[in-house]
Design a protein around this motif. Sequence first.
Motif, PDB file in Angstrom:
ATOM      1  N   TYR A  25       7.126  14.064 -30.166  1.00  0.00           N
ATOM      2  CA  TYR A  25       7.629  13.941 -28.798  1.00  0.00           C
ATOM      3  C   TYR A  25       9.009  14.560 -28.677  1.00  0.00           C
ATOM      4  N   LEU A  26       9.607  14.989 -27.712  1.00  0.00           N
ATOM      5  CA  LEU A  26      11.081  15.432 -27.493  1.00  0.00           C
ATOM      6  C   LEU A  26      11.521  14.055 -26.678  1.00  0.00           C
ATOM      7  N   MET A  27      12.685  13.873 -26.944  1.00  0.00           N
ATOM      8  CA  MET A  27      13.532  12.422 -26.275  1.00  0.00           C
ATOM      9  C   MET A  27      15.052  12.927 -26.128  1.00  0.00           C
ATOM     10  N   ARG A  28      15.348  12.352 -24.916  1.00  0.00           N
ATOM     11  CA  ARG A  28      16.882  12.512 -24.230  1.00  0.00           C
ATOM     12  C   ARG A  28      17.219  11.340 -23.797  1.00  0.00           C
ATOM     13  N   LYS A  29      18.492  10.852 -23.879  1.00  0.00           N
ATOM     14  CA  LYS A  29      19.076   9.834 -23.230  1.00  0.00           C
ATOM     15  C   LYS A  29      20.429   9.834 -23.435  1.00  0.00           C
ATOM     16  N   ARG A  30      21.174   8.995 -22.494  1.00  0.00           N
ATOM     17  CA  ARG A  30      22.511   9.102 -22.200  1.00  0.00           C
ATOM     18  C   ARG A  30      23.037   8.273 -23.297  1.00  0.00           C
ATOM     19  N   PRO A  36      17.977   4.093 -20.971  1.00  0.00           N
ATOM     20  CA  PRO A  36      16.677   4.398 -21.370  1.00  0.00           C
ATOM     21  C   PRO A  36      16.209   5.615 -21.836  1.00  0.00           C
ATOM     22  N   GLU A  37      15.140   6.033 -22.776  1.00  0.00           N
ATOM     23  CA  GLU A  37      14.514   7.221 -23.256  1.00  0.00           C
ATOM     24  C   GLU A  37      13.817   7.873 -22.235  1.00  0.00           C
ATOM     25  N   HIS A  38      14.181   9.242 -22.158  1.00  0.00           N
ATOM     26  CA  HIS A  38      13.248   9.820 -21.627  1.00  0.00           C
ATOM     27  C   HIS A  38      12.563  10.788 -22.547  1.00  0.00           C
ATOM     28  N   ARG A  39      11.212  10.628 -22.695  1.00  0.00           N
ATOM     29  CA  ARG A  39      10.389  11.377 -23.544  1.00  0.00           C
ATOM     30  C   ARG A  39       9.335  12.122 -22.724  1.00  0.00           C
ATOM     31  N   CYS A  40       8.970  13.215 -23.614  1.00  0.00           N
ATOM     32  CA  CYS A  40       7.825  14.166 -23.234  1.00  0.00           C
ATOM     33  C   CYS A  40       7.274  14.726 -24.563  1.00  0.00           C
ATOM     34  N   GLY A  41       5.739  15.113 -24.334  1.00  0.00           N
ATOM     35  CA  GLY A  41       5.168  15.235 -25.276  1.00  0.00           C
ATOM     36  C   GLY A  41       5.268  16.766 -25.773  1.00  0.00           C
ATOM     37  N   VAL A  42       4.704  17.151 -26.875  1.00  0.00           N
ATOM     38  CA  VAL A  42       5.172  18.707 -27.498  1.00  0.00           C
ATOM     39  C   VAL A  42       3.604  19.311 -27.789  1.00  0.00           C
ATOM     40  N   GLN A  58       5.462  19.753 -22.876  1.00  0.00           N
ATOM     41  CA  GLN A  58       4.541  19.300 -22.036  1.00  0.00           C
ATOM     42  C   GLN A  58       4.707  19.045 -20.681  1.00  0.00           C
ATOM     43  N   ASP A  59       5.872  18.341 -20.384  1.00  0.00           N
ATOM     44  CA  ASP A  59       6.317  18.056 -19.067  1.00  0.00           C
ATOM     45  C   ASP A  59       7.896  18.125 -19.105  1.00  0.00           C
ATOM     46  N   VAL A  60       8.648  19.351 -19.099  1.00  0.00           N
ATOM     47  CA  VAL A  60       9.992  19.209 -19.206  1.00  0.00           C
ATOM     48  C   VAL A  60      10.828  18.314 -18.314  1.00  0.00           C
ATOM     49  N   LYS A  61      10.268  18.140 -17.016  1.00  0.00           N
ATOM     50  CA  LYS A  61      10.776  17.337 -15.976  1.00  0.00           C
ATOM     51  C   LYS A  61      11.014  15.952 -16.306  1.00  0.00           C
ATOM     52  N   LYS A  62      10.209  15.447 -17.496  1.00  0.00           N
ATOM     53  CA  LYS A  62      10.485  14.151 -17.769  1.00  0.00           C
ATOM     54  C   LYS A  62      11.659  13.998 -18.501  1.00  0.00           C
ATOM     55  N   LEU A  63      12.391  15.227 -19.109  1.00  0.00           N
ATOM     56  CA  LEU A  63      13.662  15.033 -19.982  1.00  0.00           C
ATOM     57  C   LEU A  63      14.684  15.223 -19.137  1.00  0.00           C
ATOM     58  N   LEU A  64      14.751  15.254 -17.876  1.00  0.00           N
ATOM     59  CA  LEU A  64      15.842  15.456 -16.837  1.00  0.00           C
ATOM     60  C   LEU A  64      16.440  13.849 -16.894  1.00  0.00           C
TER      61      LEU A  64
END
Length: 66
Positions: A25-30, A36-42, A58-64
């Motif tokens: 998965y991909l993950m972004r957070k402040r 919180p972590e924002h995760r998205c599948g690959v 898979q759903d890049v909007k989840k990383l915003l």
Amino acid sequence: MECSRCGTEMITAQFLTGGIGSPPYLMRKRPGIFEPEHRCGVDCFVCPGCGAVELQAQDVKKLLLD
């Protein structure tokens, strides 16, 4: 999906993390431990012609970040 390097139709493949039962998965957070972590599948694609590998969120909007 068509390969951007040679134009051959790409095939799907599994991109494994090594963790049992945990897909990549991909993950972004402040910055900060309580944010919180924002995760998205690959999804993974491999070109049988030239061997190029392409990963796609898979759903890049989840990383915003809000």
